[in-house]
Structures are given as structure tokens and as C-alpha cells.
Design a protein around this motif. Structure first.
Motif, short mmCIF file in Angstrom:
data_model
loop_
_atom_site.label_atom_id
_atom_site.label_comp_id
_atom_site.label_asym_id
_atom_site.label_seq_id
_atom_site.Cartn_x
_atom_site.Cartn_y
_atom_site.Cartn_z
N ALA A 103 7.91 69.18 -33.27
CA ALA A 103 8.60 67.90 -33.42
C ALA A 103 8.35 67.00 -32.21
CB ALA A 103 10.10 68.14 -33.60
N LEU A 104 8.31 67.59 -31.03
CA LEU A 104 7.99 66.83 -29.82
C LEU A 104 6.59 66.22 -29.93
CD1 LEU A 104 8.26 65.95 -26.86
CD2 LEU A 104 7.65 68.28 -26.18
N ALA A 105 5.63 66.99 -30.42
CA ALA A 105 4.28 66.47 -30.59
C ALA A 105 4.26 65.31 -31.58
CB ALA A 105 3.34 67.59 -31.05
N GLY A 106 5.13 65.38 -32.59
CA GLY A 106 5.21 64.28 -33.55
C GLY A 106 5.60 62.97 -32.88
N THR A 107 6.47 63.04 -31.88
CA THR A 107 6.84 61.81 -31.17
C THR A 107 5.67 61.26 -30.36
OG1 THR A 107 7.69 62.90 -29.14
CG2 THR A 107 9.22 62.64 -30.99
N LEU A 108 4.79 62.15 -29.92
CA LEU A 108 3.59 61.68 -29.21
C LEU A 108 2.67 60.91 -30.14
CD1 LEU A 108 2.76 64.82 -27.01
CD2 LEU A 108 4.20 62.86 -26.45
N ILE A 109 2.54 61.38 -31.38
CA ILE A 109 1.75 60.64 -32.37
C ILE A 109 2.34 59.25 -32.56
CG2 ILE A 109 0.92 60.57 -34.76
CD1 ILE A 109 1.13 63.62 -34.80
N ASP A 110 3.65 59.19 -32.68
CA ASP A 110 4.32 57.90 -32.90
C ASP A 110 4.07 56.93 -31.75
OD1 ASP A 110 5.34 58.91 -35.27
OD2 ASP A 110 7.23 59.54 -34.37
N GLN A 111 3.80 57.48 -30.57
CA GLN A 111 3.53 56.63 -29.40
C GLN A 111 2.05 56.38 -29.19
OE1 GLN A 111 5.78 58.01 -25.83
NE2 GLN A 111 6.99 59.21 -27.27
#
Length: 281
Positions: A103-111
Motif C-alpha cells: 500500500a505504501l508503494a501505491g502512494t509512491l505511484i500516485d506521486q
């Protein structure tokens, strides 16, 4: 407060039920309700200790709501705090720890930090395959995020191959995960300029989104992409009507100041202006 009247075991059980309810609200797209019940549960469960598994599950749920609401940097910070605690309490290879890393990596994609996200996700996937097996829902969810990172980085061919493999692996036509994959495939078509095919797939997808509900965030996002594909095909009048209806729905569901509402407003202004220019020529 209710938490003060319960024994610790009962309080932990209540926190677990609250966490499950927050997850259900999140899947349904009821983000304020998910955040509200998770925060209330966290307030009640705080005496269990910051590192209690039930408390960490509630903190993870709150971070997921932040991510869905578009607060990716705030979500990243929240996930990093939960991840540090879960690694310390549960271990780096525990399924819950791996889920938080994903889930943390997903926030990196969003950024837009897709390279770093893919690196993290591939590490997570390797561990999930060892611990849970390649067909576990958690592993499939991580593969979906890898495909999303590839697509956002412009590697459309690799992303499409991953999405199609996932579509075959799910095998459940009306399941929300299947609908999400179909949406991503249609979006890839639009990004490649294959607007006629993208329109057909988005139209079919909207027809199959009934189980999610007309006001589910995923349905609303699909409606926006459908309208934008219509605009790309020069069907400005229909695209404008679709966006006006969508804007009304987003104001009702998300409020006028939500970033997705403002995005739809900007697209509506753009499409309306483009249509006016075409009509004046």
C-alpha cells in the motif's frame, strides 16, 4: 467511552470488527464513513498500546482512506509509521507487513515515483509468493499495482500484458477487482489513441458497474474517462452532457472542494470551450 468498560480481550475483538467494517466501507467507496469508524475504533482501542495488532490494523485502515481520498503524501507518512511498527512487532515477512509495504508503494505511484514503487512492489510480490502462493488475492493485488506503475511510466505494452494475465487469473467477471483491471485496460487504449475501442470497452464496463453502485468512486472515474474519450472523438456535445451529470454526482458524493470534483470541473470547462470553438468554425 465504550473502550473504558471492556476487558482488553473484548476491546481487541471490538477493534478487529471495527477494522473489518472500515475495510468494507472503503471497498464500497464510502470514504468518510470508513475514516470515521476507523478513527472512533482507534480512540477506543488506544489503551491496548500503540503496537497492538488491532491498533495497527486501524491505523493501516486510516492510511488507506487517505490514499483513496488523494492525500498521497499524508498516506505515505501514515503507512511508513504503520510499516515500522509492523516490522518490529510482526516481522518483515508477515502478510500484514507485506500488505502495508504494498500500500505504501501505491502512494509512491500516485506521486509519480514509479521506479521506486516498482522496486518495492517486486520485493513484496516475491515475499508474498513465498509465504502465500502466487494466486493469493494479496499477491494478485500487488501485481495490479506493478502493472499500474508500468502504465504510469509509459510502458503500456508490459502493463497491458500484466493486466491481461491478471484478468485471466481472477476469472470473476463482475468482481470489483476484475472491473478495475478492465478499466485500466480501457485506459491504456485511450492513452495509445485507440479511442473507438476505448469507448466501446468503457461503455461495456459502465453497463457492468451496477453492483458497485452509480455513485461508487470507481463508477464515477469510469464515467469521466468515458466522457473524455467521447471528446477525443469529437463528440463534444455528448461529452459535455456526461461531464455535467458527473459533476453533479461528484458534488453530491464528494463535495464541491474535493480534488476529483475540481478535476471534473476543469475537464468540463475544457470540453465546453473546445466544443464552442468547433461550433464557431
Amino acid at each position: 467511552r465504550l473502550g473504558g468498560t471492556l476487558a482488553d480481550d473484548d476491546l481487541a475483538a471490538l477493534a478487529g470488527v471495527t477494522s473489518a467494517a472500515a475495510a468494507a466501507f472503503l471497498r464500497a467507496g464510502w470514504y468518510p464513513a470508513a475514516a470515521g469508524i476507523a478513527r472512533e475504533g482507534l480512540d477506543c482501542a488506544e489503551r491496548l498500546g500503540a503496537d497492538h495488532a488491532a491498533v495497527l490494523a486501524l491505523r493501516d485502515a486510516i492510511a488507506r482512506v487517505l490514499a483513496r481520498q488523494g492525500a498521497s503524501e499524508q498516506a505515505e507518512r501514515a503507512f511508513r509509521d504503520v510499516l515500522a511498527a509492523r516490522e518490529r512487532v510482526l516481522g518483515v515477512g508477515h502478510p500484514d507487513t507485506l500488505a502495508t509495504r504494498g500500500a505504501l508503494a501505491g502512494t509512491l505511484i500516485d506521486q509519480g515515483r514509479c521506479d521506486r514503487a516498482e522496486e518495492e512492489l517486486r520485493d513484496v510480490l516475491a515475499a508474498q509468493v513465498r509465504v502465500l502462493g502466487p494466486d493469493h488475492p494479496a499477491a494478485l493485488a500487488t501485481r495490479f499495482e506493478i502493472a499500474r506503475a508500468l502504465a504510469e511510466r509509459g510502458e503500456h505494452t508490459r502493463a497491458e500484458a500484466e493486466y491481461r494475465d491478471l484478468l485471466a487469473a481472477h476469472g470473476r467477471p463482475g468482481h470489483p477487482d476484475t472491473l478495475a483491471i478492465r478499466y485500466r485496460l480501457a485506459r491504456l487504449l485511450a492513452q495509445r489513441g485507440e479511442y473507438a475501442q476505448a469507448e466501446r470497452q468503457l461503455r461495456d464496463l459502465l453497463a457492468d458497474c451496477g453492483p458497485l453502485g452509480a455513485d461508487h468512486p470507481s463508477t464515477l472515474t469510469t464515467r469521466q474517462d468515458f466522457a473524455l474519450v467521447l471528446a477525443e472523438r469529437g463528440e463534444y456535445a455528448q461529452a459535455e452532457r456526461e461531464l455535467r451529470d458527473l459533476l453533479t454526482a461528484r458534488v453530491a458524493v464528494l463535495g464541491p472542494e474535493h480534488r476529483e470534483t475540481r478535476l471534473t470541473q476543469r475537464w468540463l470547462s475544457y470540453v465546453a470551450a473546445a466544443g464552442a470553438r468547433v461550433r464557431s468554425d
